[in-house]
Design an enzyme around this catalytic site. Structure first.
Site, short mmCIF file in Angstrom:
data_model
loop_
_atom_site.label_atom_id
_atom_site.label_comp_id
_atom_site.label_asym_id
_atom_site.label_seq_id
_atom_site.Cartn_x
_atom_site.Cartn_y
_atom_site.Cartn_z
N GLN B 348 0.79 -1.26 0.02
CA GLN B 348 0.06 -0.16 -0.10
C GLN B 348 0.86 1.17 0.01
OE1 GLN B 348 -3.56 -0.89 1.63
NE2 GLN B 348 -4.05 0.32 -0.35
N THR B 517 -0.11 -2.61 7.25
CA THR B 517 0.10 -4.29 7.34
C THR B 517 -0.80 -4.70 6.30
OG1 THR B 517 0.48 -4.14 9.59
CG2 THR B 517 0.02 -6.08 8.59
N HIS B 518 -1.04 -3.84 5.09
CA HIS B 518 -1.73 -4.30 4.01
C HIS B 518 -0.97 -4.99 3.07
CE1 HIS B 518 -4.53 -0.78 5.31
NE2 HIS B 518 -4.42 -1.59 6.37
N ASN B 519 -0.30 -6.16 3.26
CA ASN B 519 0.35 -7.02 2.20
C ASN B 519 -0.79 -7.89 1.53
OD1 ASN B 519 1.45 -7.07 5.22
ND2 ASN B 519 3.11 -6.90 3.96
#
Lengths: 437, 589
Positions: B348, B517-519
């Site tokens: 992101q 933490t938008h993997n």
């Protein structure tokens, strides 16, 4: 003079004979209140349902023990009473009991050998069970419960309570007629509620005051003291009939919700009531819960009328909390720091999630033990079918001193519309110490 | 010596959001379901209880709720010619652990992607021509449409308990909501949260500029709430401890508030904690899986858990790692552009302005993880890719998520970072600043991928997963575009001073500061087994009794926080597992 001694002598002899008879003549056992057809068979599940309504499992199962194998210690004012094994085990349970033996335990409080049971077993309530329910319950215990061979500790009360024959006199005074007599002036729903409350659910065991003889005050609504509040192990079991009581302040639907889920838009169940809901009431059908609610609301001060909607008003307590002046007293400050996030400055809580403290019978109870206990140790709602969440309030015993808990509890008991006496640090200490033992 | 446990119908790997959803839906089908959770058990009380949870040092700075990198981590490099090194010190993303997973420590921001994002490749090529794509861009369509997913988004929002203001209900634009959102079948289950002053200021400025502000949607209860599983939430008190914390107030939506106690009542459901799945076991013919092998941290041994159906429900990166170490599907090779597992990893891109106001007081000690107002005027549907020279978009938001002084106290540039000057700066500016953030999409590229590291091994002897990722010029152009549009809006609010934080040309991926933490990606869903790991039902193309949940199925990252999409896809997948797969287990496509 001779004649006088003869009369005295005769009286003494008669007295001794009466006493011996009182002690040794076998107890009369009550027979069935209705003659059922010879081919009567209880409906599938009926026996288990009566067991749930009667909450048999809670007392007759020890902590972590096999269901119905007994051995749970019940603290009574007379001493510790151990519950019996009621599984169909032939040696240690009730496997050899006939239906008549079983009924006598429920109705007359006597076991198969004719020994009197202590009235921790609520046979003064179970006495109202219909013959259909008695048969269904017997059938359930004999056929559906797993026999467990387990001796239970002998109950040894101190003199004079170890003289079980004394209970015969208690029974004469405490027991009314067996069976349930519906009130012809009321509808079927009311009477179903009355049957459950006065009978299987044995609500009076906690919610009615007991007299000096430890008898429940009344076995039905005709007695004004019936369900007017009692005490259990130092905790107040609230009044169910007065104008300020929960059942009279809530709608029938809300009261039924409470019985089934341990929570409603106003309050949530703690202590013994939470256990009664966890083990018994949550298993009732919605119809039966509504019947109980209908009955309780009808016999109370509200006489079944819809509760008056609360006026939306800002109480001085709410203003004090909202202003939050730096010099505010300790009680409201502790409330803001520890309680207001959930219970809100208006003391109304939020829906079914956070109970209201304003008008909450636990907060204003005669004995503050329940309130103190919840502040110190928190409380957890049982998981029920209709509300599975074990909502849990944390305890504050590590965060608040006895003095602080007393100040906070005093503030709660006198806040918003509440009017209950202050709490002392000594009372808090007693509850705290009890938990450490 | 490995022990073998009794066979289950279903084994779930990980007990967070998707594990809980799969658990309750499949337990309701009567199946014997087991969830294996790597971490510890945790419940609101006592694990998140007040005031212990409100400890910024323990949880905000020292990451008390996160998985320790010493136990599980990845190696990271920025290009094929770098040597990856282990991510030993948490920074840019934070991986949770324990029951509830990342669903316990998130901020609560909940979105559905915009309409073009489901068929992005077609949308781009049909509307702007394939020429707008960079040569290395590997974006692709979802094999499922928004209309197909809509009922499942709706369901997840109602289960999770999302507060918000609808902007488009069945095609009807609703005043005050997001007019650019895809049409929804129903309102949010709870009204929008009230906003703090920074959000309100942003709303007013955005409105004055002709934009379309709306309250931020989020899994933060604005009232008491009961969901379809009869689970409950209580209204939020705006304490501002959402992200990195568990909620002590039953107010943030999480597996604990939405599902777990209802699931625990089911006798055919079981979960085991401290049970770390090491690999999925394939059948001899390779066409199915037979169960999983996990490490039981209590007994210190490996355990084989047979099951008819295996569903990966761990965090995105863990799901991809399990596929790689289990040898299911062909690993992606960026040189040949062949293989699928690890392909299309994305992240992101965020940027924003900090505005300082001498005379405004923002009361920074209140907030929620999903606080404030947003605009979607620069969302992906609203950008002319041909004109602007990039593919992507961003939503903007202003609203303080927390007032934690330790890691979120903004100071104007040039203020000393320690000593008397720092104290003076704090005295002057604490409570007088606000942020506007742009939360942008990231496309997928040939050189951004996940594979097994050739050097580093984890504590179980498995190769660690290697991440190859860097900022791509397309995203830099996108974020610089956002800056150019945000600057005049920020200035229109007349701050005393302001400073920007947008990535510039040449910016390299820096894992030290927290970003998101938008993997996403790595086991993407698609219609072609050559470019996807999973079919449209999130079923493995290789082994039909293996399904994979999580943001790892996204073909490229959307412009939004991923949880709404993860939840919607989980309900979509489990619906088809129940209705179509269970009666006749087979490849569904």
């Amino acid at each position: 003079m001779k004649t006088f001694f003869r009369i005295i002598g005769t009286l003494v002899v008669l007295g001794v004979v009466a006493l011996l008879a009182f002690i040794f003549v076998p107890v009369q056992r009550t027979g069935p209140v209705t003659q059922l057809a010879a081919d009567f068979k209880p409906a599938k599940g009926q026996g288990e349902y009566v067991m749930r309504a009667g909450d048999c499992m809670a007392c007759h199962t020890s902590e972590g023990g096999k269901p119905f194998a007994g051995g749970r210690a019940i603290n009574s004012p007379m001493g510790v009473i151990y519950t019996t094994n009621i599984t169909p085990d032939k040696e240690t349970g009730i496997g050899t009991w006939s239906l008549d033996d079983f009924r006598a335990a429920l109705y007359d409080g006597v076991d198969k050998e004719g020994h009197h049971l202590y009235p921790a077993m609520p046979y003064d309530s179970y006495r109202k069970l219909s013959e259909e329910d008695v048969v269904a319950l017997y059938d359930y215990f004999m056929k559906e419960v797993q026999p467990v061979k387990a001796e239970v500790p002998e109950t040894k009360l101190a003199f004079p309570f170890n003289m079980r024959f004394g209970l015969r006199a208690w029974n004469w005074l405490a027991l009314g007629d067996a069976g349930f007599k519906p009130d012809a002036s009321e509808d079927a729903m009311f009477n179903r509620g009355a049957y459950l409350v006065e009978g299987a659910a044995h609500c009076a065991a906690c919610h009615s005051p007991r007299n000096l003889m430890m008898m429940s005050s009344g076995t039905n609504a005709k007695d004004a003291a019936f369900l007017s509040g009692g005490e259990i192990d130092g905790f107040t079991a609230p009044d169910l009939r007065g104008p300020q009581s929960g059942p009279q302040q809530w709608t029938t639907e809300q009261l039924a919700e409470y019985l089934l889920t341990a929570r409603n838009a106003h309050s949530s169940a703690t202590g013994e009531m939470a256990l009664a809901i966890r083990d018994s009431l949550q298993y009732l059908t919605k119809d039966d819960a509504m019947a109980i609610a209908t009955y309780l609301r009808k016999i109370g001060a509200g006489k079944g009328a819809a509760p008056v909607a609360e006026k939306a008003e800002v109480t001085p307590t709410q203003t004090l909390l909202t202003d939050a002046k730096p010099d505010m007293p300790l009680g409201p400050r502790l409330y803001l720091d520890n309680c207001a996030a959930c219970h809100i400055v208006n003391g109304k809580g939020a829906g079914e999630t956070f109970p209201a403290l304003d008008g909450n019978s636990l907060v204003t109870a005669k004995s503050a033990k329940g309130l103190i206990s919840v502040i110190l140790h928190g409380a957890e709602l049982p998981s029920t079918e209709r509300r599975p969440m074990k909502l849990r309030m944390q305890g504050y015993d590590d965060r608040l001193s006895d003095e602080e808990v007393a100040t906070l509890a005093t503030f709660l008991r006198d806040g918003w519309h509440n009017k209950a006496p202050a709490v002392t640090a000594a009372e808090v200490k007693a509850v705290r110490d009890e938990a450490h033992h | 010596m490995a022990r073998t446990e009794k066979k289950k119908d279903v084994v779930l790997v990980g007990f967070g959001w998707t594990g809980a959803i799969m658990g309750i839906e499949l337990a309701n089908e009567g199946l014997e379901v087991l969830a294996l959770e790597r971490g510890h058990d945790q419940a609101t009380v006592p694990d998140f209880q007040y005031p212990e949870m409100i400890d910024e040092l323990k949880y905000g700075i020292r990451y008390g709720m996160m998985e320790k990198p010493a136990n599980t981590t990845v190696t990271i490099r920025r290009s094929l010619d770098e040597t990856a090194l282990p991510y030993r010190s948490l920074g840019t993303f934070l991986l949770g652990t324990g029951v509830g997973g990342a669903g316990t420590h998130w901020n609560g921001l909940n979105w559905r992607p915009m309409q073009s994002e489901y068929h992005l490749k077609s949308y781009v090529t049909e509307k702007f021509g394939a020429g707008v794509m960079t040569e290395d861009m590997t974006i692709q369509n979802y094999p499922v449409t928004y209309d197909e997913l809509e009922p499942f988004f709706d369901r997840f929002e109602k289960v999770a308990g999302i507060s918000g203001q609808a902007g488009n209900v069945k095609g009807k634009i609703v005043e005050g909501g997001n007019p650019f959102e895809a049409p929804r079948s129903d309102d949010y289950p709870m009204p929008a949260m009230p906003s703090t002053w920074d959000g309100v200021k942003f709303r007013d400025a955005a409105k004055a500029a002709g934009y379309h502000p709306f309250p931020s949607p989020g899994g933060i209860a604005s009232k008491d709430y009961v969901n379809e599983y009869n689970m409950q939430m209580g209204p939020c008190n705006h304490c501002g401890f959402c992200e990195r914390y568990g909620c002590y107030n039953y107010s943030k939506s999480s597996p604990q508030t939405a599902i777990i106690d209802a699931l625990k009542r089911k006798k055919n459901f079981e979960y085991r904690v401290n049970s770390e799945v090491l690999r999925v076991e394939k059948a001899a013919d390779g066409k199915t899986v037979t169960g999983v092998t996990y490490f039981d941290h209590k007994t210190g041994e490996e355990v084989f858990q047979p099951a008819d159906l295996v569903i990966l429900t761990a965090f995105a990166l863990n799901n991809v790692h399990l596929m790689l170490v289990s040898g299911i599907g062909q690993p992606y090779d960026p040189v040949t552009n062949e293989g699928v597992v690890g392909r299309n990893y994305a992240y992101q891109i965020t940027g924003g302005y900090t505005l300082f106001f001498k005379d405004e007081n923002f009361n920074p000690f209140i907030g929620t993880g999903a606080n404030g107002f947003c605009i979607d005027d620069f969302g992906i549907d609203n950008i002319d890719f041909a004109k602007e020279g990039f593919i992507g978009g961003a939503y903007w938001r202003a609203g303080q998520t927390n007032g934690q002084p330790g890691h979120t106290m903004a100071l104007p540039a040039g203020t000393p970072s320690w000593g008397a000057g720092w104290k003076k700066g704090i005295g002057e500016w604490y409570g007088h600043s606000m942020n506007i953030g742009a939360h942008g999409s990231v496309m997928s590229y040939r050189g951004h991928y996940l594979d097994l590291d050739p050097t580093y091994k984890d504590r179980h002897g498995r190769p660690m997963m290697r991440m190859t990722y860097n900022w791509h010029p397309n995203e830099i152009r996108q974020t610089q575009f956002m800056k150019s549009k945000m600057e005049p809006l920020a200035k229109s609010m007349n701050p005393t001073t302001l400073q920007e934080g947008f990535k510039k040309e040449g910016a390299m991926f820096d894992v030290r500061p927290y970003q998101t933490t938008h993997n996403t990606g790595g086991t993407v869903t698609g219609s072609d087994p050559k470019t996807s790991v999973l079919n449209r039902y999130l079923q493995s193309w290789d082994c039909h009794n293996l399904f994979v949940m999580g943001a790892n199925v996204f073909p490229q990252n959307t412009q939004y926080n991923p949880t709404g999409m993860v939840g919607g896809l989980a309900y979509w997948a489990v619906h088809h597992i129940r209705k179509d797969y269970l009666p006749n287990p087979r490849p569904l496509v």
